[in-house]
Design a protein around this motif. Structure first.
Motif, PDB file in Angstrom:
ATOM      1  N   MET A   3     -16.197   0.433  -8.588  1.00  0.00           N
ATOM      2  CA  MET A   3     -15.695  -0.205  -7.383  1.00  0.00           C
ATOM      3  C   MET A   3     -14.553   0.616  -6.800  1.00  0.00           C
ATOM      4  SD  MET A   3     -14.412  -4.156  -6.863  1.00  0.00           S
ATOM      5  CE  MET A   3     -12.789  -3.896  -7.619  1.00  0.00           C
ATOM      6  N   VAL A   4     -14.528   0.735  -5.477  1.00  0.00           N
ATOM      7  CA  VAL A   4     -13.465   1.467  -4.807  1.00  0.00           C
ATOM      8  C   VAL A   4     -12.135   0.756  -5.043  1.00  0.00           C
ATOM      9  CG1 VAL A   4     -12.596   2.242  -2.557  1.00  0.00           C
ATOM     10  CG2 VAL A   4     -15.055   2.301  -3.037  1.00  0.00           C
ATOM     11  N   GLU A   5     -11.101   1.545  -5.288  1.00  0.00           N
ATOM     12  CA  GLU A   5      -9.797   0.974  -5.615  1.00  0.00           C
ATOM     13  C   GLU A   5      -9.286   0.052  -4.508  1.00  0.00           C
ATOM     14  OE1 GLU A   5      -7.693   4.612  -6.172  1.00  0.00           O
ATOM     15  OE2 GLU A   5      -8.153   4.735  -8.309  1.00  0.00           O
ATOM     16  N   TRP A   6      -8.587  -1.020  -4.945  1.00  0.00           N
ATOM     17  CA  TRP A   6      -8.131  -2.048  -4.010  1.00  0.00           C
ATOM     18  C   TRP A   6      -7.183  -1.513  -2.940  1.00  0.00           C
ATOM     19  CZ3 TRP A   6      -9.941  -6.902  -3.468  1.00  0.00           C
ATOM     20  CH2 TRP A   6     -10.710  -7.426  -4.511  1.00  0.00           C
ATOM     21  N   HIS A   7      -6.363  -0.524  -3.293  1.00  0.00           N
ATOM     22  CA  HIS A   7      -5.368  -0.042  -2.335  1.00  0.00           C
ATOM     23  C   HIS A   7      -6.005   0.612  -1.116  1.00  0.00           C
ATOM     24  CE1 HIS A   7      -5.627   4.348  -2.984  1.00  0.00           C
ATOM     25  NE2 HIS A   7      -5.868   4.064  -4.241  1.00  0.00           N
ATOM     26  N   LYS A   8      -7.326   0.911  -1.200  1.00  0.00           N
ATOM     27  CA  LYS A   8      -8.026   1.485  -0.046  1.00  0.00           C
ATOM     28  C   LYS A   8      -8.106   0.492   1.108  1.00  0.00           C
ATOM     29  CE  LYS A   8      -8.970   5.626  -1.529  1.00  0.00           C
ATOM     30  NZ  LYS A   8      -8.429   6.825  -0.842  1.00  0.00           N
ATOM     31  N   ILE A   9      -7.917  -0.797   0.810  1.00  0.00           N
ATOM     32  CA  ILE A   9      -7.922  -1.793   1.884  1.00  0.00           C
ATOM     33  C   ILE A   9      -6.816  -1.475   2.889  1.00  0.00           C
ATOM     34  CG2 ILE A   9      -7.589  -4.239   2.452  1.00  0.00           C
ATOM     35  CD1 ILE A   9      -8.848  -4.926  -0.237  1.00  0.00           C
ATOM     36  N   THR A  10      -5.647  -1.064   2.383  1.00  0.00           N
ATOM     37  CA  THR A  10      -4.552  -0.722   3.298  1.00  0.00           C
ATOM     38  C   THR A  10      -4.912   0.513   4.119  1.00  0.00           C
ATOM     39  OG1 THR A  10      -3.400   0.657   1.645  1.00  0.00           O
ATOM     40  CG2 THR A  10      -2.820  -1.684   1.737  1.00  0.00           C
ATOM     41  N   SER A  11      -5.597   1.466   3.495  1.00  0.00           N
ATOM     42  CA  SER A  11      -6.004   2.680   4.228  1.00  0.00           C
ATOM     43  C   SER A  11      -6.946   2.323   5.364  1.00  0.00           C
ATOM     44  CB  SER A  11      -6.695   3.665   3.275  1.00  0.00           C
ATOM     45  OG  SER A  11      -5.806   4.095   2.262  1.00  0.00           O
ATOM     46  N   TRP A  12      -7.936   1.478   5.068  1.00  0.00           N
ATOM     47  CA  TRP A  12      -8.892   1.093   6.098  1.00  0.00           C
ATOM     48  C   TRP A  12      -8.231   0.233   7.170  1.00  0.00           C
ATOM     49  CZ3 TRP A  12     -12.908   3.683   7.129  1.00  0.00           C
ATOM     50  CH2 TRP A  12     -13.643   4.324   6.121  1.00  0.00           C
ATOM     51  N   SER A  13      -7.322  -0.649   6.761  1.00  0.00           N
ATOM     52  CA  SER A  13      -6.616  -1.476   7.750  1.00  0.00           C
ATOM     53  C   SER A  13      -5.823  -0.596   8.702  1.00  0.00           C
ATOM     54  CB  SER A  13      -5.684  -2.476   7.053  1.00  0.00           C
ATOM     55  OG  SER A  13      -6.430  -3.422   6.301  1.00  0.00           O
ATOM     56  N   LEU A  14      -5.175   0.439   8.154  1.00  0.00           N
ATOM     57  CA  LEU A  14      -4.410   1.359   9.000  1.00  0.00           C
ATOM     58  C   LEU A  14      -5.335   2.140   9.937  1.00  0.00           C
ATOM     59  CD1 LEU A  14      -1.817   2.658   6.377  1.00  0.00           C
ATOM     60  CD2 LEU A  14      -1.334   1.242   8.385  1.00  0.00           C
ATOM     61  N   LEU A  15      -6.500   2.545   9.416  1.00  0.00           N
ATOM     62  CA  LEU A  15      -7.465   3.248  10.259  1.00  0.00           C
ATOM     63  C   LEU A  15      -7.955   2.335  11.386  1.00  0.00           C
ATOM     64  CD1 LEU A  15      -9.235   5.751  10.785  1.00  0.00           C
ATOM     65  CD2 LEU A  15     -10.959   4.724   9.299  1.00  0.00           C
ATOM     66  N   VAL A  16      -8.179   1.063  11.056  1.00  0.00           N
ATOM     67  CA  VAL A  16      -8.601   0.088  12.059  1.00  0.00           C
ATOM     68  C   VAL A  16      -7.534  -0.045  13.150  1.00  0.00           C
ATOM     69  CG1 VAL A  16      -8.947  -2.390  12.457  1.00  0.00           C
ATOM     70  CG2 VAL A  16     -10.158  -1.234  10.606  1.00  0.00           C
ATOM     71  N   ILE A  17      -6.273  -0.064  12.739  1.00  0.00           N
ATOM     72  CA  ILE A  17      -5.176  -0.194  13.701  1.00  0.00           C
ATOM     73  C   ILE A  17      -5.163   0.999  14.660  1.00  0.00           C
ATOM     74  CG2 ILE A  17      -2.662  -0.265  13.964  1.00  0.00           C
ATOM     75  CD1 ILE A  17      -2.631  -1.787  11.238  1.00  0.00           C
ATOM     76  N   VAL A  18      -5.336   2.205  14.107  1.00  0.00           N
ATOM     77  CA  VAL A  18      -5.401   3.398  14.966  1.00  0.00           C
ATOM     78  C   VAL A  18      -6.548   3.253  15.963  1.00  0.00           C
ATOM     79  CG1 VAL A  18      -5.835   5.878  15.027  1.00  0.00           C
ATOM     80  CG2 VAL A  18      -4.409   4.925  13.228  1.00  0.00           C
ATOM     81  N   SER A  19      -7.698   2.803  15.465  1.00  0.00           N
ATOM     82  CA  SER A  19      -8.881   2.653  16.311  1.00  0.00           C
ATOM     83  C   SER A  19      -8.642   1.640  17.424  1.00  0.00           C
ATOM     84  CB  SER A  19     -10.083   2.222  15.457  1.00  0.00           C
ATOM     85  OG  SER A  19     -10.305   3.131  14.397  1.00  0.00           O
ATOM     86  N   ILE A  20      -8.054   0.497  17.072  1.00  0.00           N
ATOM     87  CA  ILE A  20      -7.803  -0.551  18.066  1.00  0.00           C
ATOM     88  C   ILE A  20      -6.766  -0.085  19.087  1.00  0.00           C
ATOM     89  CG2 ILE A  20      -6.837  -2.870  18.390  1.00  0.00           C
ATOM     90  CD1 ILE A  20      -8.181  -3.678  15.779  1.00  0.00           C
ATOM     91  N   ILE A  21      -5.748   0.643  18.614  1.00  0.00           N
ATOM     92  CA  ILE A  21      -4.747   1.166  19.554  1.00  0.00           C
ATOM     93  C   ILE A  21      -5.394   2.125  20.544  1.00  0.00           C
ATOM     94  CG2 ILE A  21      -2.729   2.681  19.745  1.00  0.00           C
ATOM     95  CD1 ILE A  21      -1.676   1.414  17.156  1.00  0.00           C
ATOM     96  N   ILE A  22      -6.277   3.009  20.053  1.00  0.00           N
ATOM     97  CA  ILE A  22      -6.952   3.958  20.941  1.00  0.00           C
ATOM     98  C   ILE A  22      -7.780   3.215  21.990  1.00  0.00           C
ATOM     99  CG2 ILE A  22      -8.762   5.716  21.076  1.00  0.00           C
ATOM    100  CD1 ILE A  22      -7.789   6.754  18.364  1.00  0.00           C
TER     101      ILE A  22
END
Length: 275
Positions: free
Chosen positions: A242-261
């Motif tokens: 299973m992918v490590e739990w802390h990757k959720i923060t990485s994806w959330s941050l990527l989502v934020i960049v995407s939404i800002i764009i």
């Protein structure tokens, strides 16, 4: 499109219905609109499953690239994506490839299989994994008739978005600054809400909550992707984990960049129309 109208019509509210029925209809409508917003991500996951089991002569990464390009062309010509949305998705693809080259070079993850369309250890299809996030956001923005409330001024939104993206790259050389970035994000977006429409009713959701929820579901999707060998982390080479739990923060941050764009581009387009 007729099928879409039939589904939304059947899920439309009737004033005489019980509260429970209304709630279930709204929930089903929300789920349906989310599902059709995920057309491109769904195609990618179906392609991953197919390419892993088909046993074709063409390298998997090359097959995935062909499927992704063909899917985008079909979606555009069928009117499922607009010209502006295709341009936004292309931007996500380029930004994603830059990050992939950097991360693979520094050993964060790898693409172990051979391919003709693989450069510096990165297959070209991988940029579509990021583009699929952009596609979902564009589609959801339109399908849910999204509006923003108290969106941060661009003097705050653009720099924090740039800081998130750059931190994904610079954390290989200097300290990871995501904790400070998250604190800044909470400050900047704390009062921001998204308004979305289900039929004739409008609902409100805090932006911070939506960032976390989308990041969590992308993390779930990442587990499926790594299971089918889309890419592998170092700890997955001897068998899937299973992918490590802390990757959720990485994806959330990527989502934020995407939404800002997407959000800033929509604001820019609106200002251009008004002037």
């Amino acid at each position: 499109m007729n099928i879409h109208k039939q589904i939304t019509s059947k899920l439309a509210l009737n004033g005489s219905e019980e509260r429970t029925i209304k709630f279930l209809k709204q929930l089903l409508l929300f789920g349906y609109l989310q599902a059709i917003s995920c057309i491109f991500p769904a195609i990618i996951f179906a392609a991953l499953a197919f390419s892993s089991m088909a046993g074709l002569d063409i390298p998997k990464y090359d097959l995935l690239l062909i499927i992704c390009i063909a899917s985008q062309l079909i979606m555009y010509f069928l009117g499922l994506e607009t010209k502006d949305e295709v341009l936004v998705i292309t931007m996500f693809h380029i930004l994603g490839l830059i990050m992939e080259v950097h991360k693979v070079y520094h050993g964060s993850w790898s693409y172990p299989e051979e391919a003709y369309t693989k450069f510096w250890g990165v297959p070209l299809y991988s940029g579509f994994m990021y583009a699929s996030v952009g596609s979902y956001i564009c589609q959801a923005w339109r399908n849910l008739d999204l509006e923003t409330v108290k969106w941060p001024k661009k003097i705050l939104a653009i720099p924090i978005g740039a800081a998130i993206y750059l931190n994904f790259i610079t954390n290989a050389f200097i300290q990871d600054l995501r904790v400070f970035i998250i604190v800044a994000l909470l400050f900047i977006f704390w009062k921001t809400h998204f308004l979305f429409r289900l039929g004739d009713r409008q609902y409100k959701m805090p932006a911070v909550v939506s960032f976390i929820l989308i990041g969590f579901f992308i993390w779930l999707a990442e587990n499926i992707a790594t299971f089918f060998g889309a890419w592998r982390y170092a700890y997955q080479h001897n068998g899937w984990q299973m992918v490590e739990w802390h990757k959720i923060t990485s994806w959330s941050l990527l989502v934020i960049v995407s939404i800002i764009i997407v959000g800033q581009l929509k604001i820019f387009k609106k200002e251009m129309v008004e002037h």
